[in-house]
Design an enzyme around this catalytic site. Structure first.
Site, short mmCIF file in Angstrom:
data_model
loop_
_atom_site.label_atom_id
_atom_site.label_comp_id
_atom_site.label_asym_id
_atom_site.label_seq_id
_atom_site.Cartn_x
_atom_site.Cartn_y
_atom_site.Cartn_z
N ALA A 231 -60.12 -1.14 -34.25
CA ALA A 231 -60.45 -0.54 -35.56
C ALA A 231 -60.28 0.97 -35.47
CB ALA A 231 -61.88 -0.90 -35.97
N ASN A 232 -60.70 1.68 -36.52
CA ASN A 232 -60.69 3.14 -36.53
C ASN A 232 -61.96 3.63 -37.22
OD1 ASN A 232 -60.13 3.38 -39.48
ND2 ASN A 232 -58.17 2.44 -38.88
N ARG A 233 -62.10 4.94 -37.36
CA ARG A 233 -63.34 5.52 -37.84
C ARG A 233 -63.44 5.65 -39.37
NH1 ARG A 233 -65.88 7.71 -33.31
NH2 ARG A 233 -64.49 8.13 -31.54
#
Length: 425
Positions: A231-233
């Site tokens: 995932a990412n932020r």
């Protein structure tokens, strides 16, 4: 008055009079001085002290003031200005103007002026739709009176809604700027002006009425096994704010959201997805659209073979994770040979060479506009503020750091001025 541009504000007797206080402040920010006439009915909603404090000089109320009328004050007020603005323009004020009545300071100044006049109607929907008001408005427009609004929405009266809400302060400001420039205000010009305003935080109601806006937001989660993912932020705050702003502008909005800890924006059809492939499928199912805005931070890669059971440590070599590219949702839609939205907007979150990478992305993806931002520092992804650059084939426009909801409103105002005529769906 010493300012190079000035307006005479006539404040009528309606609940919307409170908006004029904000308008006076906005005018001052733009270097436009304001003198004010407060009608007797208007004084039931705002006080002369509040008006004069914001305007920076006394508020005029009385036609028969011995001090003012010794110099024929209503004549001087009506002519020592660049523009007269009537807000709120009540049914009573509109009727007086249409029939040439002059029984108080406001109506007398309006009859005596040789300047352009801009009105912002505000009243109950039935009053606005009454044949008498329609006749009066037709006469005023024939006389060359400029008009902004009214908008459609909830009224002060409980349970009532419809056309009759006074234009918002920024809508009025846009119309005033255009009128001072010698132009005739209209919705499209006002929208474009609002998109260029520093800190513009409102969009004209109905600016995207009848349009279908498709928006993606948030991250995607690409499974490794049943409990782990790539995932990412991204928090989805910017994409969700854009969806809310588009809905506020009257659009039918479809929001395709990855996993976020945010409530669905009101008035928006929200489709929840997890992975990039699910997001692409939801996007294609939601077409056609007039405008597509791809604000989601889609994971570039996914695991080639996600396992159906949790991967366990066995004390030996680390398990291999072979990655494959995810589908490019922005490029897929922008390069469609049929059913491509007339306006496609992409986002570019970069940590270096932000403008150069955004220009390259614009050309490669085939979209019409890239909204680029630098996410190399702390507080951008997941934060509440953003600094964006609008990159097109014609150049780059950089906005100051703003709260994400203000970025959203400015972006929707800007986009509304770009969208081609016609409807895609």
């Amino acid at each position: 008055m010493s300012a190079s541009r000035s307006v005479l504000l006539i404040i009528g007797g309606g609940i919307a009079a409170y908006k004029v206080l904000e308008l006076i402040r906005r005018l001052k920010d733009r270097g436009i001085a304001s003198r004010c006439i407060l009608t007797k009915a208007g004084a039931q909603f705002v006080t002369p002290l509040a008006v004069s404090s914001l305007a920076g000089e006394r508020c005029f109320t009385d036609l028969f003031s011995l001090t003012d009328e010794a110099d024929i004050g209503h004549i001087q007020l009506s002519r020592s200005t660049d523009l007269i603005v009537v807000a709120p323009a009540t049914a009573d004020l509109i009727a007086k103007m249409a029939n040439g009545l002059a029984d108080d300071l406001a109506s007398t100044a309006l009859l005596a002026t040789d300047k352009r006049v801009l009105i912002a109607p505000a009243m109950n929907p039935r009053m606005w739709q009454h044949p008498a008001t329609r006749r009066n408005m037709a006469q005023l427009e024939k006389d060359g009176i400029l008009v902004v609004g009214p908008n459609t929405g909830a009224m002060a009266e409980r349970g009532e809604s419809g056309p009759g809400r006074m234009a918002e302060p920024l809508e009025l400001l846009a119309a005033i700027e255009l009128a001072l420039a010698g132009e005739k205000p209209n919705a499209q010009r006002a929208i474009g002006f609002l998109g260029r305003l520093p800190g513009g935080d409102q969009v004209p109601h109905g600016a995207l009425a009848g349009r279908h806006v498709l928006i993606t937001s948030g991250p995607t989660h690409e499974p490794i096994d049943p409990v782990r993912y790539i995932a990412n932020r991204s928090s989805g705050k910017q994409g969700h704010a854009i969806a809310a702003a588009a809905a506020a502008a009257g659009a039918r909005v479809t929001l395709v959201s990855g996993p976020v800890a945010l409530p669905d924006p009101p008035g928006v059809e929200t489709i929840h997805v997890e992975s990039a492939r699910e997001m692409l499928n939801a996007v294609e199912t939601s077409l056609p659209a007039d405008i597509a805005i791809f604000a989601a931070a889609v994971a570039d890669w996914r695991v080639a073979d996600a396992t159906s059971n949790k991967m366990k440590k066995d004390g030996n070599a680390l398990p291999p994770l072979a990655l494959v590219e995810n589908p490019d949702i922005l490029a897929t839609v922008a390069h469609r040979k049929s059913g491509r939205p007339p306006l496609v907007v992409g986002f570019a979150a970069e940590t270096q060479n932000v403008i150069d990478y955004a220009r390259a992305k614009l050309a490669k993806k085939g979209c019409d506009l890239i909204v680029a931002n630098d996410v190399g520092g702390t507080g951008v992804m997941g934060g509440d503020a953003n600094t964006v650059h609008l990159v097109t084939a014609d150049g780059v426009e950089t906005w100051p750091t703003l709260p994400k909801d203000e970025v959203a409103s400015r972006l929707i105002a800007h986009i509304a001025g770009l969208v081609p005529a016609g409807r895609a769906g």
